[in-house]
Design a protein around this motif. Structure first.
Motif, PDB file in Angstrom:
ATOM      1  N   LEU A  86       0.851  -1.177   0.000  1.00  0.00           N
ATOM      2  CA  LEU A  86       0.000   0.000   0.000  1.00  0.00           C
ATOM      3  C   LEU A  86       0.891   1.231   0.000  1.00  0.00           C
ATOM      4  O   LEU A  86       1.729   1.405   0.894  1.00  0.00           O
TER       5      LEU A  86
ATOM      6  N   TYR B 295      -7.703  -1.279  -6.961  1.00  0.00           N
ATOM      7  CA  TYR B 295      -7.256  -1.267  -5.565  1.00  0.00           C
ATOM      8  C   TYR B 295      -6.650   0.090  -5.220  1.00  0.00           C
ATOM      9  O   TYR B 295      -5.484   0.207  -4.861  1.00  0.00           O
TER      10      TYR B 295
ATOM     11  N   GLU C  52      -7.829   4.520  -4.179  1.00  0.00           N
ATOM     12  CA  GLU C  52      -8.886   5.451  -3.788  1.00  0.00           C
ATOM     13  C   GLU C  52      -9.594   6.057  -4.994  1.00  0.00           C
ATOM     14  O   GLU C  52     -10.770   6.426  -4.905  1.00  0.00           O
TER      15      GLU C  52
ATOM     16  N   LEU D   5      -8.351  -2.197   2.462  1.00  0.00           N
ATOM     17  CA  LEU D   5      -7.495  -2.148   1.284  1.00  0.00           C
ATOM     18  C   LEU D   5      -6.105  -2.704   1.553  1.00  0.00           C
ATOM     19  O   LEU D   5      -5.526  -3.393   0.701  1.00  0.00           O
ATOM     20  N   GLU D   6      -5.560  -2.434   2.749  1.00  0.00           N
ATOM     21  CA  GLU D   6      -4.189  -2.875   3.038  1.00  0.00           C
ATOM     22  C   GLU D   6      -4.053  -4.398   3.128  1.00  0.00           C
ATOM     23  O   GLU D   6      -2.939  -4.929   3.164  1.00  0.00           O
TER      24      GLU D   6
ATOM     25  N   ALA E 108      -5.084  -6.472   0.768  1.00  0.00           N
ATOM     26  CA  ALA E 108      -5.286  -7.005  -0.579  1.00  0.00           C
ATOM     27  C   ALA E 108      -4.455  -8.263  -0.822  1.00  0.00           C
ATOM     28  O   ALA E 108      -4.927  -9.231  -1.420  1.00  0.00           O
TER      29      ALA E 108
ATOM     30  N   LEU F 128     -12.722  -5.665  -1.024  1.00  0.00           N
ATOM     31  CA  LEU F 128     -11.914  -4.676  -0.310  1.00  0.00           C
ATOM     32  C   LEU F 128     -12.749  -3.409  -0.144  1.00  0.00           C
ATOM     33  O   LEU F 128     -13.243  -2.865  -1.133  1.00  0.00           O
TER      34      LEU F 128
ATOM     35  N   ILE G 126     -12.852   0.409   0.567  1.00  0.00           N
ATOM     36  CA  ILE G 126     -11.881   1.492   0.417  1.00  0.00           C
ATOM     37  C   ILE G 126     -12.374   2.793   1.031  1.00  0.00           C
ATOM     38  O   ILE G 126     -11.606   3.564   1.591  1.00  0.00           O
TER      39      ILE G 126
END
Length: 325
Positions: A17, A94, A96, A301-302, A304, A322, A324
């Motif tokens: 990330l 993946y 924002e 998200l982190e 993934a 995920l 976000i």
């Protein structure tokens, strides 16, 4: 913006990330504030360098997402800032923010959660293209789906049931049987503990299957090739076993059945208007409650990489999403 980056084709373990430049939409693209993205076997193959295409590194993985439009290219007519959308793309989910082609995006029905919306276009798009466009499935026909508890497989079971097919679900472990049965499978076959050929013969009274929807490849596909009905349609969807099958071509000759390739991503590129109509149809089915995407779990998200490893280990039923925003 925050984004998961793939800097080398070394698999999920090396995803990080990081901060990454926000993309800018091309003339035929929209820019999306991403709220949710799904994790597929295709994503895992992509970051491992095992997919048919290799994006230039570094890139942001993620082939399917949902969110809110924040900007649109000058040629975009169907979407405007503030619209809730789902989209498919080769990469970019993946993060924002991501861009997506207008032709690969679709408006969300009222009340559909972003997490659910992020699981429809790839799973059900593949199933719909295979069963409706390629196989021309007819009510009452017998459909065998392998990898039936995975994202694409479960969508094929669900959609097949909606289309009035007799669905046989092939799974690799007994703990997946209850889920596929709840989505409309009338028969379950565990191809790790049972003889697939003998079970199909028994289930179909020796007649074989009309439609084969195979996510596994390898020996499973080769066995299915010997259990087709006269005039049937056998479709390779993917090769999660890692083995591309080879079959004697006298088999389709003797039973006059067809082997139909299913590459929905390439079809959507070549026939974008048809693909857009299919996406609208899928969202209509979702709004009417006629398809029911299954979410295994929702992760930040982190995580993934963790999500991709779970997909590769076949411990996922339906899709991991995920979250976000």
């Amino acid at each position: 913006m925050r984004a998961v980056l793939c800097t080398s084709f070394s698999g999920p373990g090396d995803l990080r990330l990081s901060e990454f430049d926000e993309p800018k939409p091309a003339l035929d693209e929209i820019l999306i504030d991403v709220h949710a993205a799904s994790v597929s076997f295709m994503d895992q193959l992509m970051v491992s360098g095992l997919y048919q295409m290799r994006p230039p590194t570094p890139f942001v993985p993620g082939t399917e997402a949902s969110g809110v439009v924040v900007a649109a290219g000058d040629r975009v007519t169907a979407f405007a800032p503030g619209d809730r959308v789902a989209c498919s793309s080769w990469t970019g989910g993946y993060a924002e923010r991501m861009t997506a082609k207008e032709s690969k995006s679709v408006h969300l029905p009222d009340g559909v959660a972003f997490e659910t919306a992020a699981t429809v276009l790839h799973n059900y798009g593949t199933a719909y293209y295979a069963l409706v466009e390629r196989a021309r499935a007819q009510r009452g026909e017998t459909l065998l789906v392998t990898g039936a508890a995975g994202g694409v497989g479960l969508a094929a079971v669900d959609l097949g049931s909606h289309l009035g097919l007799r669905v046989i679900a092939g799974v690799g472990s007994d703990d997946k049987a209850a889920l596929v049965r709840s989505y409309g499978a009338s028969e379950i076959v565990n191809y790790r503990s049972e003889d697939l050929r003998n079970r199909i013969k028994a289930i179909t009274s020796g007649e074989g299957i009309d439609i084969g929807f195979d996510n596994i490849g390898g020996a499973i596909f080769e066995q299915m090739a010997r259990q087709m009905k006269w005039g049937g349609r056998l479709m390779p969807i993917g090769f999660t076993s890692g083995e591309i099958p080879q079959i004697p071509m006298n088999l389709p000759l003797l039973k006059n059945y067809s082997i139909l390739g299913v590459f929905v991503g390439a079809w959507a590129e070549k026939f974008s208007a048809d693909a857009a109509r299919m996406n609208d149809r899928l969202m209509q089915l979702l709004a009417e409650g006629k398809i029911r995407p299954h979410i295994d779990r929702v992760l930040p998200l982190e995580e993934a990489g963790k999500a991709m490893r779970a997909v590769a280990d076949r411990t996922v039923q339906g899709r991991i999403v995920l979250k976000i925003r």
